[in-house]
Design an enzyme around this catalytic site. Sequence first.
Site, PDB file in Angstrom:
ATOM      1  N   LYS A  65       0.807  -1.231   0.000  1.00 14.88           N
ATOM      2  CA  LYS A  65       0.000   0.000   0.000  1.00 14.88           C
ATOM      3  C   LYS A  65       0.841   1.283   0.000  1.00 14.88           C
ATOM      4  CE  LYS A  65      -4.243  -1.701   2.201  1.00 14.88           C
ATOM      5  NZ  LYS A  65      -5.236  -1.437   3.247  1.00 14.88           N
ATOM      6  N   ASP A 114     -10.180   2.881   2.005  1.00 13.80           N
ATOM      7  CA  ASP A 114     -10.434   2.432   3.383  1.00 13.80           C
ATOM      8  C   ASP A 114     -11.097   3.560   4.186  1.00 13.80           C
ATOM      9  OD1 ASP A 114      -9.429  -0.157   3.130  1.00 13.80           O
ATOM     10  OD2 ASP A 114      -7.389   0.437   3.670  1.00 13.80           O
TER      11      ASP A 114
HETATM   12  P1  NAP Z   1      -1.122  -2.658  10.989  1.00  7.89           P
HETATM   13  O1  NAP Z   1      -0.791  -1.535  10.066  1.00  7.89           O
HETATM   14  O2  NAP Z   1      -0.152  -3.763  11.173  1.00  7.89           O
HETATM   15  O3  NAP Z   1      -1.441  -2.006  12.434  1.00  7.89           O
HETATM   16  C1  NAP Z   1      -1.719  -2.828  13.534  1.00  7.89           C
HETATM   17  C2  NAP Z   1      -2.190  -1.975  14.708  1.00  7.89           C
HETATM   18  O4  NAP Z   1      -2.612  -2.846  15.753  1.00  7.89           O
HETATM   19  C3  NAP Z   1      -1.098  -1.082  15.291  1.00  7.89           C
HETATM   20  O5  NAP Z   1      -1.687   0.113  15.741  1.00  7.89           O
HETATM   21  C4  NAP Z   1      -0.587  -1.937  16.467  1.00  7.89           C
HETATM   22  O6  NAP Z   1      -0.015  -1.176  17.494  1.00  7.89           O
HETATM   23  C5  NAP Z   1      -1.887  -2.538  16.944  1.00  7.89           C
HETATM   24  N1  NAP Z   1      -1.695  -3.770  17.709  1.00  7.89           N
HETATM   25  C6  NAP Z   1      -1.263  -4.978  17.250  1.00  7.89           C
HETATM   26  N2  NAP Z   1      -1.227  -5.880  18.242  1.00  7.89           N
HETATM   27  C7  NAP Z   1      -1.642  -5.234  19.366  1.00  7.89           C
HETATM   28  C8  NAP Z   1      -1.821  -5.623  20.720  1.00  7.89           C
HETATM   29  N3  NAP Z   1      -1.580  -6.884  21.116  1.00  7.89           N
HETATM   30  N4  NAP Z   1      -2.270  -4.697  21.593  1.00  7.89           N
HETATM   31  C9  NAP Z   1      -2.534  -3.435  21.190  1.00  7.89           C
HETATM   32  N5  NAP Z   1      -2.374  -2.998  19.924  1.00  7.89           N
HETATM   33  C10 NAP Z   1      -1.932  -3.890  19.024  1.00  7.89           C
HETATM   34  O7  NAP Z   1      -2.485  -3.366  10.573  1.00  7.89           O
HETATM   35  P2  NAP Z   1      -3.735  -2.703   9.783  1.00  7.89           P
HETATM   36  O8  NAP Z   1      -3.565  -2.903   8.334  1.00  7.89           O
HETATM   37  O9  NAP Z   1      -3.950  -1.331  10.302  1.00  7.89           O
HETATM   38  O10 NAP Z   1      -4.920  -3.678  10.251  1.00  7.89           O
HETATM   39  C11 NAP Z   1      -5.428  -3.658  11.574  1.00  7.89           C
HETATM   40  C12 NAP Z   1      -6.691  -4.516  11.617  1.00  7.89           C
HETATM   41  O11 NAP Z   1      -7.688  -3.908  10.806  1.00  7.89           O
HETATM   42  C13 NAP Z   1      -6.483  -5.929  11.072  1.00  7.89           C
HETATM   43  O12 NAP Z   1      -7.270  -6.834  11.854  1.00  7.89           O
HETATM   44  C14 NAP Z   1      -7.043  -5.846   9.668  1.00  7.89           C
HETATM   45  O13 NAP Z   1      -7.555  -7.090   9.205  1.00  7.89           O
HETATM   46  C15 NAP Z   1      -8.174  -4.859   9.867  1.00  7.89           C
HETATM   47  N6  NAP Z   1      -8.535  -4.128   8.641  1.00  7.89           N
HETATM   48  C16 NAP Z   1      -9.829  -4.201   8.266  1.00  7.89           C
HETATM   49  C17 NAP Z   1     -10.237  -3.493   7.149  1.00  7.89           C
HETATM   50  C18 NAP Z   1     -11.680  -3.587   6.738  1.00  7.89           C
HETATM   51  O14 NAP Z   1     -11.993  -3.171   5.626  1.00  7.89           O
HETATM   52  N7  NAP Z   1     -12.565  -4.053   7.596  1.00  7.89           N
HETATM   53  C19 NAP Z   1      -9.329  -2.722   6.416  1.00  7.89           C
HETATM   54  C20 NAP Z   1      -8.000  -2.668   6.845  1.00  7.89           C
HETATM   55  C21 NAP Z   1      -7.608  -3.392   7.976  1.00  7.89           C
HETATM   56  P3  NAP Z   1       1.572  -0.808  17.482  1.00  7.89           P
HETATM   57  O15 NAP Z   1       1.714   0.411  16.622  1.00  7.89           O
HETATM   58  O16 NAP Z   1       1.893  -0.564  18.904  1.00  7.89           O
HETATM   59  O17 NAP Z   1       2.292  -2.013  16.913  1.00  7.89           O
END
Ligand code: NAP
Length: 281
Positions: A65, A114
């Site tokens: 991305k 998104d």
């Molecule tokens: P990402 O860029 O890897 O970000 C992950 C986030 O989660 C970071 O803020 C991270 O915090 C936090 N995190 C991870 N493990 C954690 C824990 N144990 N405790 C507290 N915070 C934690 O991932 P992303 O792409 O943003 O995706 C995040 C979620 O959204 C995923 O489940 C993904 O499937 C979902 N998503 C859904 C859609 C949809 O259309 N519904 C679209 C995009 C993403 P740190 O910064 O501290 O590591």
Amino acid sequence: MDVYGLIGNPVGHSLSPPLHEAGYEELGLDARYVTFEPGKDDAIRAVEGAAALGVSGLNVTIPFKQDVLDAVDADPLAERIGAVNTVDFGPVVDGDSEASPDDPDARPVGYNTDAAGVTRAFAHHDVELDGRDAVVVGAGGAGRAAAFALADAGADVTVCNRTVSTAEALAADVPGATGTGLDALPEAVPAADVLVNATSVGMESDETPVPAELLHADLAVLDAVYTPIETRLLREAADAGATTVDGAWMLLFQGVEAFEIWTGETAPVEAMNAALRAELE
Ligand code: NAP
């Protein structure tokens, strides 16, 4: 026939093909949606190759991305978010797919749908965002899109993230936003109107990033996590009397927004939603 697709690595279990193809079928469009898995350093070559092949549009997922920004003219929102999840190659003219057929140097246009996924999911549930206090938990890709989307819709945004510096960096980019650690949740959530979980906490597990006792009936809660559809956060939010919006709505509407950018048609939301939910059940 128009060809659309997704680049990601991995893309094995993507829900985008059934989601989009349900839309083509409903509108009688001669189009197909396929997935591609380029090597991890090949985002730009993949976009250039797709243009050369006359592909009409690409979705982009992890890990490409950010890389794809260098291969497109990003629209202002995608530029601010710093990530592209939708590439529009524009009309195909004389065998060349170009965003602007009059400009030989034109590049495809990159969008981030998104953000629209968040605002359209709330709108679909009649949740007002303008002038409301919103808490976004998480500051990764989904958190960035949610924070910009909510701020642009007029909400006052607090970003709470495990890594405080990431929350602060995001908040510095989003007008009027505040960035804090997760320790701010007990103060921020009871005062909030809108809550978005943009962490991966709760994915394939019965964990929640927000303690149940902070949830309340005046809250609208969107969980970006969609596996499972009803996360622990949403279950506890419903128990507290909150309005709940599951992650499949966000996924649906980011796809709906891309569909509309590419085809110029109003997307058949009900048919696309039914196809998506059939896959998730
Ligand atoms: P990402 O860029 O890897 O970000 C992950 C986030 O989660 C970071 O803020 C991270 O915090 C936090 N995190 C991870 N493990 C954690 C824990 N144990 N405790 C507290 N915070 C934690 O991932 P992303 O792409 O943003 O995706 C995040 C979620 O959204 C995923 O489940 C993904 O499937 C979902 N998503 C859904 C859609 C949809 O259309 N519904 C679209 C995009 C993403 P740190 O910064 O501290 O590591």
